[in-house]
Write a protein that holds these residues in place. Structure first.
Motif, mmCIF file in Angstrom:
data_model
loop_
_atom_site.group_PDB
_atom_site.id
_atom_site.type_symbol
_atom_site.label_atom_id
_atom_site.label_comp_id
_atom_site.label_asym_id
_atom_site.label_seq_id
_atom_site.Cartn_x
_atom_site.Cartn_y
_atom_site.Cartn_z
ATOM 1 N N VAL A 108 -35.666 -3.671 -1.886
ATOM 2 C CA VAL A 108 -36.343 -3.385 -0.612
ATOM 3 C C VAL A 108 -35.769 -4.262 0.509
ATOM 4 C CG1 VAL A 108 -38.547 -3.485 0.633
ATOM 5 C CG2 VAL A 108 -38.471 -2.615 -1.723
ATOM 6 N N LEU A 109 -35.614 -5.546 0.234
ATOM 7 C CA LEU A 109 -35.067 -6.451 1.252
ATOM 8 C C LEU A 109 -33.642 -6.056 1.628
ATOM 9 C CD1 LEU A 109 -36.350 -9.925 -0.065
ATOM 10 C CD2 LEU A 109 -37.413 -8.400 1.605
ATOM 11 N N LYS A 110 -32.878 -5.624 0.649
ATOM 12 C CA LYS A 110 -31.510 -5.182 0.922
ATOM 13 C C LYS A 110 -31.511 -3.933 1.792
ATOM 14 C CE LYS A 110 -27.161 -4.225 -1.493
ATOM 15 N NZ LYS A 110 -26.496 -4.130 -2.830
ATOM 16 N N HIS A 111 -32.442 -3.024 1.520
ATOM 17 C CA HIS A 111 -32.544 -1.791 2.317
ATOM 18 C C HIS A 111 -32.823 -2.108 3.789
ATOM 19 C CE1 HIS A 111 -33.649 2.293 3.498
ATOM 20 N NE2 HIS A 111 -34.762 1.787 3.999
ATOM 21 N N TYR A 112 -33.685 -3.083 4.038
ATOM 22 C CA TYR A 112 -34.033 -3.435 5.416
ATOM 23 C C TYR A 112 -33.111 -4.508 6.000
ATOM 24 C CZ TYR A 112 -38.352 -0.728 5.155
ATOM 25 O OH TYR A 112 -39.274 0.301 5.053
ATOM 26 N N ARG A 113 -32.183 -4.983 5.192
ATOM 27 C CA ARG A 113 -31.213 -5.991 5.624
ATOM 28 C C ARG A 113 -31.901 -7.256 6.136
ATOM 29 N NH1 ARG A 113 -26.575 -2.330 8.796
ATOM 30 N NH2 ARG A 113 -26.144 -0.937 7.006
ATOM 31 N N ILE A 114 -32.839 -7.734 5.352
ATOM 32 C CA ILE A 114 -33.517 -8.977 5.708
ATOM 33 C C ILE A 114 -33.478 -9.925 4.511
ATOM 34 C CG2 ILE A 114 -35.054 -7.863 7.373
ATOM 35 C CD1 ILE A 114 -37.242 -7.925 5.326
ATOM 36 N N GLN A 115 -33.750 -11.185 4.785
ATOM 37 C CA GLN A 115 -33.698 -12.212 3.747
ATOM 38 C C GLN A 115 -35.097 -12.766 3.476
ATOM 39 O OE1 GLN A 115 -30.804 -14.720 5.770
ATOM 40 N NE2 GLN A 115 -29.255 -14.162 4.255
ATOM 41 N N GLY A 116 -35.310 -13.212 2.256
ATOM 42 C CA GLY A 116 -36.582 -13.804 1.869
ATOM 43 C C GLY A 116 -36.371 -15.078 1.085
ATOM 44 N N THR A 117 -37.468 -15.620 0.568
ATOM 45 C CA THR A 117 -37.431 -16.869 -0.187
ATOM 46 C C THR A 117 -38.201 -16.684 -1.487
ATOM 47 O OG1 THR A 117 -37.363 -18.123 1.888
ATOM 48 C CG2 THR A 117 -37.942 -19.338 -0.121
ATOM 49 N N PHE A 118 -37.602 -17.122 -2.596
ATOM 50 C CA PHE A 118 -38.196 -16.916 -3.919
ATOM 51 C C PHE A 118 -38.430 -18.270 -4.591
ATOM 52 C CE2 PHE A 118 -36.060 -13.075 -2.752
ATOM 53 C CZ PHE A 118 -36.831 -12.034 -3.280
ATOM 54 N N PHE A 119 -39.694 -18.549 -4.921
ATOM 55 C CA PHE A 119 -40.058 -19.767 -5.641
ATOM 56 C C PHE A 119 -40.329 -19.379 -7.095
ATOM 57 C CE2 PHE A 119 -41.312 -20.643 -1.221
ATOM 58 C CZ PHE A 119 -40.624 -21.824 -1.002
ATOM 59 N N VAL A 120 -39.475 -19.858 -7.993
ATOM 60 C CA VAL A 120 -39.462 -19.320 -9.353
ATOM 61 C C VAL A 120 -40.065 -20.293 -10.365
ATOM 62 C CG1 VAL A 120 -37.436 -17.934 -8.813
ATOM 63 C CG2 VAL A 120 -37.155 -20.184 -9.867
ATOM 64 N N ILE A 121 -40.418 -19.735 -11.511
ATOM 65 C CA ILE A 121 -40.987 -20.499 -12.625
ATOM 66 C C ILE A 121 -39.934 -20.635 -13.721
ATOM 67 C CG2 ILE A 121 -42.734 -20.474 -14.446
ATOM 68 C CD1 ILE A 121 -44.590 -19.013 -12.518
ATOM 69 N N GLY A 122 -39.748 -21.855 -14.196
ATOM 70 C CA GLY A 122 -38.703 -22.118 -15.179
ATOM 71 C C GLY A 122 -38.855 -21.330 -16.465
ATOM 72 N N GLU A 123 -40.072 -21.208 -16.968
ATOM 73 C CA GLU A 123 -40.288 -20.504 -18.233
ATOM 74 C C GLU A 123 -40.003 -19.009 -18.139
ATOM 75 O OE1 GLU A 123 -44.188 -21.442 -19.637
ATOM 76 O OE2 GLU A 123 -43.550 -23.347 -20.524
ATOM 77 N N HIS A 124 -39.825 -18.504 -16.926
ATOM 78 C CA HIS A 124 -39.478 -17.092 -16.756
ATOM 79 C C HIS A 124 -37.970 -16.867 -16.740
ATOM 80 C CE1 HIS A 124 -43.612 -16.149 -14.692
ATOM 81 N NE2 HIS A 124 -43.716 -16.497 -15.957
ATOM 82 N N LEU A 125 -37.211 -17.915 -17.021
ATOM 83 C CA LEU A 125 -35.753 -17.826 -16.941
ATOM 84 C C LEU A 125 -35.085 -17.776 -18.313
ATOM 85 C CD1 LEU A 125 -35.265 -20.458 -14.107
ATOM 86 C CD2 LEU A 125 -34.995 -17.990 -13.877
ATOM 87 N N ASP A 126 -35.849 -17.468 -19.339
ATOM 88 C CA ASP A 126 -35.296 -17.503 -20.696
ATOM 89 C C ASP A 126 -34.368 -16.326 -21.002
ATOM 90 O OD1 ASP A 126 -36.547 -19.889 -21.320
ATOM 91 O OD2 ASP A 126 -38.338 -18.920 -22.127
ATOM 92 N N SER A 127 -34.607 -15.188 -20.382
ATOM 93 C CA SER A 127 -33.809 -14.005 -20.706
ATOM 94 C C SER A 127 -32.544 -13.932 -19.848
ATOM 95 C CB SER A 127 -34.635 -12.735 -20.484
ATOM 96 O OG SER A 127 -34.860 -12.530 -19.101
ATOM 97 N N PRO A 128 -31.479 -13.305 -20.366
ATOM 98 C CA PRO A 128 -30.259 -13.112 -19.569
ATOM 99 C C PRO A 128 -30.533 -12.337 -18.278
ATOM 100 C CG PRO A 128 -29.823 -12.677 -21.889
ATOM 101 C CD PRO A 128 -31.303 -12.837 -21.765
ATOM 102 N N ALA A 129 -31.434 -11.361 -18.334
ATOM 103 C CA ALA A 129 -31.747 -10.566 -17.140
ATOM 104 C C ALA A 129 -32.377 -11.430 -16.055
ATOM 105 C CB ALA A 129 -32.687 -9.418 -17.507
ATOM 106 N N ALA A 130 -33.274 -12.340 -16.454
ATOM 107 C CA ALA A 130 -33.926 -13.219 -15.478
ATOM 108 C C ALA A 130 -32.920 -14.170 -14.850
ATOM 109 C CB ALA A 130 -35.054 -13.996 -16.151
ATOM 110 N N ARG A 131 -32.015 -14.669 -15.657
ATOM 111 C CA ARG A 131 -31.007 -15.590 -15.121
ATOM 112 C C ARG A 131 -30.079 -14.863 -14.147
ATOM 113 N NH1 ARG A 131 -31.521 -17.522 -20.514
ATOM 114 N NH2 ARG A 131 -29.732 -16.337 -21.279
#
Length: 295
Positions: A108-131
């Motif tokens: 969605v952000l790419k479609h509107y050509r705008i930037q955002g900020t993402f605050f992530v949780i470490g335990e959600h980074l276990d999968s290759p897709a998340a990384r």
């Protein structure tokens, strides 16, 4: 003694005189007693050796009250320089990712050509897709920040040391995955909440001393609940809470299941654009929106 003395006028005169003398002497005796007590207390205090006082003072001064400052000595970043204050700007921020929803938010952000900020949780980074998702966040020009490693409030806010342990873990994850050290973060629940009320000032002071920048928010979509919220409700929440200064840091969530947020996002973007506001990402030198200290 003459029996005629008892009960006579002279007897009662002597009795009254003696009682009067006793009454007069009572204040004098009391004053003398309290003077002696005070003198004894002062004398006992003066008996404390000077070297003992000095030793106690040195022990107190030597006590490492802020021992947590010695933890993770390399967990320091350059402090922000001149702060950038951007009026008429919207900062869309997303907590609790990454998840499959994050990928669609990025679309969605790419479609509107705008930037955002993402605050992530470490335990959600276990999968290759998340990384790969967090790499995409940086690759497409968005800001990546730390939210927490575990997002378990009672654990991470148990002490300043516990907070630093959690923060160090997720920082290492993100640095290893992306090759970029994050300097932005958002306290779970905000910088002041019921779980950190006893230590929030220490937390803020310590993280600021280490150079990191935290961001709270002044607009919330209201999507924090695990119960699904209708997109129309989320949109109405954002519209009704836009601050008068027209610099909005909008809190949303991109964790799994936040499909309502995803559906409301285009309408939120179009609402702000119609008001003539621009979009940007939070950066290290952005003037932070922060909750005020509570007395």
């Amino acid at each position: 003694m003459n029996k005629a003395y008892w009960g006579s006028v002279r007897f009662f005169r002597h009795l009254y005189t003696a009682g009067f003398i006793v009454l007069l002497s009572l204040p004098v005796c009391a004053a003398f007693y309290f003077w002696q007590v005070g003198f004894a207390a002062t004398r006992d205090m003066n008996r404390i050796p000077t070297e003992s006082l000095a030793r106690d003072s040195l022990e107190f001064m030597g006590r490492d009250v802020f021992s947590y400052q010695k933890k993770y000595p390399d967990m320091m970043v350059a402090p922000a320089g001149n702060r950038i204050v951007s009026a008429n700007t919207v900062y869309l921020t997303f907590d609790d990712g990454p998840s499959p929803v994050t990928e669609k938010v990025l679309d969605v952000l790419k479609h509107y050509r705008i930037q955002g900020t993402f605050f992530v949780i470490g335990e959600h980074l276990d999968s290759p897709a998340a990384r790969e998702t967090v790499r995409r966040i940086l690759r497409e020009g968005h800001s990546l920040g730390i939210h927490s490693e575990t997002h378990r409030y009672r654990k991470i806010y148990a002490s300043v040391e516990a907070w630093l342990d959690d923060f160090a873990a997720v920082e290492k994850r993100l640095t290893d995955i992306t090759g970029v050290r994050p300097t932005l973060f958002r306290f779970p629940g905000g910088s002041i909440n019921v779980y950190n009320s006893a230590i929030y000032q220490e937390l803020i002071a310590e993280m600021t001393r280490r150079g990191y920048v935290y961001f709270d928010w002044n607009v919330s979509a209201g999507d924090i609940s695990n119960v699904p919220v209708r997109p129309e409700t989320l949109f109405a929440n954002v519209v009704s809470r836009t601050p008068v200064e027209k610099c909005a840091v909008v809190l949303m969530h991109d964790s799994a299941g936040k499909t309502g947020t995803l559906k409301a996002l285009p309408k939120i973007i179009e609402h702000y654009r119609a008001k003539g506001l621009r979009f940007d990402r939070l950066q290290h030198d952005t003037w932070p929106v922060a909750f005020g200290y509570r007395n």
